[in-house]
Structure formats: C-alpha cells, structure tokens
Design an enzyme around this catalytic site. Structure first.
Site, PDB file in Angstrom:
ATOM      1  N   ILE A 174      -6.938   6.982   8.819  1.00 31.69           N
ATOM      2  CA  ILE A 174      -8.193   7.003   8.054  1.00 31.69           C
ATOM      3  C   ILE A 174      -9.364   6.798   9.007  1.00 31.69           C
ATOM      4  O   ILE A 174      -9.364   5.823   9.782  1.00 31.69           O
ATOM      5  CB  ILE A 174      -8.197   5.869   6.996  1.00 31.69           C
ATOM      6  CG1 ILE A 174      -6.916   5.938   6.153  1.00 31.69           C
ATOM      7  CG2 ILE A 174      -9.437   5.932   6.117  1.00 31.69           C
ATOM      8  CD1 ILE A 174      -6.600   4.641   5.416  1.00 31.69           C
TER       9      ILE A 174
ATOM     10  N   ASP B 148       0.823  -1.210   0.000  1.00 31.40           N
ATOM     11  CA  ASP B 148       0.000   0.000   0.000  1.00 31.40           C
ATOM     12  C   ASP B 148       0.858   1.262   0.000  1.00 31.40           C
ATOM     13  O   ASP B 148       1.919   1.305   0.617  1.00 31.40           O
ATOM     14  CB  ASP B 148      -0.869   0.031   1.278  1.00 31.40           C
ATOM     15  CG  ASP B 148      -2.182  -0.709   1.083  1.00 31.40           C
ATOM     16  OD1 ASP B 148      -2.581  -0.934  -0.068  1.00 31.40           O
ATOM     17  OD2 ASP B 148      -2.805  -1.049   2.107  1.00 31.40           O
TER      18      ASP B 148
ATOM     19  N   ASP C  80     -10.463   1.623   0.549  1.00 28.43           N
ATOM     20  CA  ASP C  80      -9.291   0.890   0.081  1.00 28.43           C
ATOM     21  C   ASP C  80      -8.701   1.512  -1.181  1.00 28.43           C
ATOM     22  O   ASP C  80      -8.816   0.958  -2.279  1.00 28.43           O
ATOM     23  CB  ASP C  80      -9.648  -0.593  -0.169  1.00 28.43           C
ATOM     24  CG  ASP C  80      -8.377  -1.400  -0.436  1.00 28.43           C
ATOM     25  OD1 ASP C  80      -7.283  -0.871  -0.192  1.00 28.43           O
ATOM     26  OD2 ASP C  80      -8.489  -2.546  -0.901  1.00 28.43           O
TER      27      ASP C  80
ATOM     28  N   ASP D 141      -6.473  -2.074  -8.150  1.00 26.16           N
ATOM     29  CA  ASP D 141      -6.576  -3.320  -7.385  1.00 26.16           C
ATOM     30  C   ASP D 141      -7.968  -3.495  -6.778  1.00 26.16           C
ATOM     31  O   ASP D 141      -8.112  -4.071  -5.708  1.00 26.16           O
ATOM     32  CB  ASP D 141      -5.505  -3.273  -6.271  1.00 26.16           C
ATOM     33  CG  ASP D 141      -5.288  -4.612  -5.601  1.00 26.16           C
ATOM     34  OD1 ASP D 141      -5.573  -5.647  -6.242  1.00 26.16           O
ATOM     35  OD2 ASP D 141      -4.842  -4.634  -4.447  1.00 26.16           O
TER      36      ASP D 141
HETATM   37  N1  ATP Z   1     -11.833   3.438   6.953  1.00 24.45           N
HETATM   38  C1  ATP Z   1     -12.549   2.338   7.009  1.00 24.45           C
HETATM   39  N2  ATP Z   1     -13.795   2.347   7.541  1.00 24.45           N
HETATM   40  C2  ATP Z   1     -14.531   1.219   7.589  1.00 24.45           C
HETATM   41  N3  ATP Z   1     -14.109   0.028   7.143  1.00 24.45           N
HETATM   42  C3  ATP Z   1     -12.884  -0.044   6.617  1.00 24.45           C
HETATM   43  C4  ATP Z   1     -12.036   1.108   6.509  1.00 24.45           C
HETATM   44  N4  ATP Z   1     -10.890   0.729   5.935  1.00 24.45           N
HETATM   45  C5  ATP Z   1     -11.005  -0.571   5.682  1.00 24.45           C
HETATM   46  N5  ATP Z   1     -12.198  -1.046   6.099  1.00 24.45           N
HETATM   47  C6  ATP Z   1     -12.692  -2.425   5.961  1.00 24.45           C
HETATM   48  O1  ATP Z   1     -11.590  -3.290   5.981  1.00 24.45           O
HETATM   49  C7  ATP Z   1     -11.477  -3.983   4.752  1.00 24.45           C
HETATM   50  C8  ATP Z   1     -10.014  -4.126   4.404  1.00 24.45           C
HETATM   51  O2  ATP Z   1      -9.458  -2.854   4.263  1.00 24.45           O
HETATM   52  P1  ATP Z   1      -8.558  -2.493   3.007  1.00 24.45           P
HETATM   53  O3  ATP Z   1      -9.268  -2.987   1.795  1.00 24.45           O
HETATM   54  O4  ATP Z   1      -8.192  -1.075   3.087  1.00 24.45           O
HETATM   55  O5  ATP Z   1      -7.306  -3.409   3.279  1.00 24.45           O
HETATM   56  P2  ATP Z   1      -6.303  -4.106   2.298  1.00 24.45           P
HETATM   57  O6  ATP Z   1      -5.282  -4.738   3.154  1.00 24.45           O
HETATM   58  O7  ATP Z   1      -5.849  -3.155   1.253  1.00 24.45           O
HETATM   59  O8  ATP Z   1      -7.223  -5.232   1.649  1.00 24.45           O
HETATM   60  P3  ATP Z   1      -7.116  -5.943   0.240  1.00 24.45           P
HETATM   61  O9  ATP Z   1      -5.692  -6.333   0.041  1.00 24.45           O
HETATM   62  O10 ATP Z   1      -8.050  -7.098   0.370  1.00 24.45           O
HETATM   63  O11 ATP Z   1      -7.556  -4.956  -0.786  1.00 24.45           O
HETATM   64  C9  ATP Z   1     -12.267  -3.144   3.761  1.00 24.45           C
HETATM   65  O12 ATP Z   1     -12.714  -3.938   2.713  1.00 24.45           O
HETATM   66  C10 ATP Z   1     -13.378  -2.586   4.629  1.00 24.45           C
HETATM   67  O13 ATP Z   1     -14.431  -3.519   4.783  1.00 24.45           O
END
Ligand code: ATP
Length: 404
Positions: free
Chosen positions: A223, A142, A300, A285
């Site tokens: 965030i 990220d 995300d 992504d």
């Molecule tokens: N700011 C937020 N508020 C509420 N829920 C959140 C927030 N950030 C993330 N989430 C929840 O957590 C999940 C995972 O977060 P995120 O997608 O940012 O992580 P990631 O590690 O990049 O996941 P991936 O690799 O699967 O895309 C999101 O799909 C969402 O359901």
C-alpha cells in the site's frame, strides 16, 4: 394498518427489519441495465495505456514524485492520472531497498522502502481468500485483499481517498531480511527452516509469526504510504468491542440528532460516505477516522471481506439513522446498479486473486441493501431530507426531487 406514527421503528432492530422489508419490494428501477462508468473506464484505460500495467519507462523517482504530489484537500490518489498503471506496476515490482518495523496500528505490518525511495506498507496474507471469518464483524486478522478491493471500490465510487494498493509476492528470506533494519531483524525468527516475522504491535506475538511458504514466498498487499500527517478522531459509531455492552448508537434510533449537534454537516456526510464504502466492503472496524485538510481519508480497510454470507447491516447505521446522503454519492451508487459493480470489479487487475464470487455477490446484495435503506428513509421522512446535499460552503441545500 397502523397510523404512520405507530409504525415508526423504535429500535435499530426494527429499522433493520424495515430495511429488509424494503429490499423485498425494491423497485425494478434499481435493477436496470448496467451503465458505463466514466471514472472507472478512465482508470482502466490509463492502466492499459502503455501495456498491461503501463510498462513505458519513467524514472522511479519521477513516478514517486508524481504520486506524492497528489494528496491534497480533494484526494489522496489521482485516479485519472495517466501514470496510474506505471505506479501500480512499480508498487508491485520495484526492488525493495529497505525493510523496517511498522509500529503504527495494532496489527502486524512491515514498512518497505522501494527503489526510488518510496515507502509503502506491507500487510501480509494470513488467510486463503475463500476462508469465511466467523464471529463479530471485527473478528480475525487483517485481510490483505480487503485493502486492494477497497482501493478498486474507491475507483468505482469515484472517491479518491484510498491509497493505491496492489497484491505482491515477496520473499522474507531473499527480499526483506537482507535489507532489514536491526529492529525488524529483532522481531524475526526462523521456524521449520522458513523465515518469519512476528513484528511488534498489540496483536503481534512470537507464537504467531507470518512466514514464507516452502518456496520462500509470502503474498500480501503493498500500500502506497502517504507522506502526510493526519488528524485522528473517534468515530461516533465506534463499537464497544464487548459482547454484552452496547454503544450509545446501538441503543437509540434517534442517535443521529445528538451527532448533528457535535459535527458540522460536511463531516457527517463524509462519515456517511465512508459508512457506505465500509458496508459494501464489510469493513466493520472503523473505530477512529483520520482527516487530511478536513476531509476523511479512507485508510485502514483491512477488515473487510470477512464473511460473504453475513451482511452486518449496522455498518450502515450512519445512513439509516441520519437518512442523509450526498447527492454525488447517491448518483454514483445508482450508476453501479444492475450489475455495473460486478462488471467493473471483474475488470480490475488481478482481481480474481483477491475477490471470490461469493464476496462479489455479497457486495451486490449490499448495494441493494443501500438502496433499500434509502427507500426506508424516503418512507419515514420527507423526501427532501433524503435529497439534501452539501455545498462547499457547508450548508445543506434542497435539491430537486431525484427519485428515479
Ligand atoms: N498507506 C498509508 N499511508 C499513510 N499512513 C498510513 C497508511 N497506512 C496506515 N497508515 C497510518 O498508520 C495507522 C495504522 O494503520 P492501520 O490502521 O492500517 O493499521 P491497523 O493495524 O489495522 O490499526 P488498527 O487495528 O488500529 O485499526 C493509520 O491509522 C494511519 O495513520
């Protein structure tokens, strides 16, 4: 000249070439002087209202209660709230009272609780902002800045579906570990005298922790954590994540007709809105998308800003395969032409810490590619298709000609 029918692109590569051709002859009207963006102006003046970030004292509980009252069927964030500056300031400065593992998703993140009982997600800075990420669009970890620029971009697009996000420098040693839960402490370690966390997630490993620097500091994005449950769906434009295997959407120029049979029009137009946002940010992504009350939320956004010298036009596939765009989105995009995108982005708080000039130039170029895509659609389809917009009722309507 070939008859029109023979000039129709047969592969997505043909489509992309045709879009670049349109780019090379983009009408002058797309370069006219920057307009004033009312939504962005309002956001900026609210931030400045009470000092740089809105320093007037409002009790934190009250502030978080306000921010938690926003998520609804029409927004996650109230971009015109007079308390916006104060909320951003508090995300960046309120004392951390608790720190926990955040096991959601596949990448390392920490769930912080700020004074006043507000949870937020901390995504750490893994790379210097000047680093270009090589490889496929989803390569690398990220980019914390992409979350923050994604929030500002949502302001410019007047789409309040990104949670508020700010840059913050914390100390694992002094701010986080002293208030950490046992399960977070269990995935932390000390390396060369520095405090580190390796987390617990698909891409987490003890060999690859994130650590404080020599001054015991760690920068990242904080965030706002939205306290809602979302429904999750597989994106119709999901990638295979395999070099040699193409997804159905990559194989057919006519893929959208199949999607149209499965999704209602509002959802399709939402997906096209998100695709434009993702393309501008280079966030390639979005394998799944989430909804709140049937609206797609733009969570995300951490895989953007990877390489400013590459465009990844295929993120725009929902637009160039469906040739549909919501009228409001189109009007907002037009208002960002002629330099307004850069002008307003540069006015956003502490933007220079997260967005480099090459990335900003790349965003401008991508905006022109969106215009070129629409020109391509106009050439290929009846203009009315492009003019379609969606009423609340969910039915497509034909709007009067909106060509410039
Ligand atoms: N700011 C937020 N508020 C509420 N829920 C959140 C927030 N950030 C993330 N989430 C929840 O957590 C999940 C995972 O977060 P995120 O997608 O940012 O992580 P990631 O590690 O990049 O996941 P991936 O690799 O699967 O895309 C999101 O799909 C969402 O359901």
């Amino acid at each position: 000249y070939l008859p029109a029918i023979e000039r129709l692109p047969k592969t997505n590569q043909d489509v992309e070439e045709a879009i670049y051709e349109e780019l090379s002859r983009l009408p002058e009207s797309y370069s006219r002087d920057a307009l004033q963006l009312n939504s962005a102006e309002r956001f900026l003046s609210n931030i400045k209202r009470t000092g740089r970030w809105g320093l007037e004292s409002v009790p934190l509980q009250q502030l978080w209660a306000e921010a938690n009252s926003w998520p609804s069927d029409s927004q996650l964030t109230n971009l015109s709230s007079a308390l916006m500056g104060r909320i951003l300031y508090s995300l960046g400065h309120a004392r951390i009272t608790k720190a926990d593992l955040d096991t959601r998703g596949t990448q390392l993140k920490i769930l912080l609780t700020l004074m006043g009982e507000q949870e937020c997600v901390f995504k750490p800075k893994w790379y210097p902002i000047e680093k270009s990420i090589e490889g496929p669009v989803y390569a690398g970890k990220d980019r914390y800045g992409s979350e923050i620029v994604g929030f500002y971009l949502s302001v410019l697009l007047d789409k309040p579906f990104v949670p508020a996000s700010v840059e913050r420098t914390i100390s694992l040693k002094y701010d986080v570990l002293p208030v950490a839960t046992n399960r977070l402490l269990n995935v932390s370690l000390e390396k060369e005298n520095r405090s580190c966390v390796f987390g617990q997630c698909f891409y987490c490993s003890k060999e690859d922790p994130i650590c404080d620097n020599e001054g015991n500091l760690l920068t990242g994005a904080v965030i706002f954590n939205v306290r809602k449950s979302f429904s999750s769906y597989r994106s119709p434009w999901q990638r295979t994540y395999k070099k040699r295997k193409k997804a159905a959407w990559e194989d057919s120029v006519d893929y959208c007709s199949a999607v149209k049979t499965r999704l209602h029009k509002k959802r399709l137009l939402d997906l096209i809105d998100v695709a434009i946002f993702d393309f501008l940010l280079q966030n390639g992504d979005r394998h799944h998308y989430e909804t709140l009350d049937d609206n797609i939320v733009w969570l995300d956004n951490g895989k953007g800003l990877g390489n400013p010298y590459v465009q990844h036009l295929d993120i725009l596939a929902p637009l160039y395969q469906c040739c549909l765009i919501r009228k409001k989105m189109w009007q907002v995009l037009l208002s960002l032409a002629g330099g307004a995108l850069s002008k307003y982005m540069k006015l956003m708080p502490d933007i220079q810490n997260v967005l480099t000039e090459p990335h900003l130039r790349a965003m401008e170029q991508r905006l022109r590619l969106v215009f070129a895509t629409v020109e391509f659609c106009k050439g290929r389809h009846d203009m009315r298709i492009f003019d379609r917009f969606c009423h609340k009722s969910g039915h497509f309507e034909f709007a009067p000609n909106t060509s410039r």
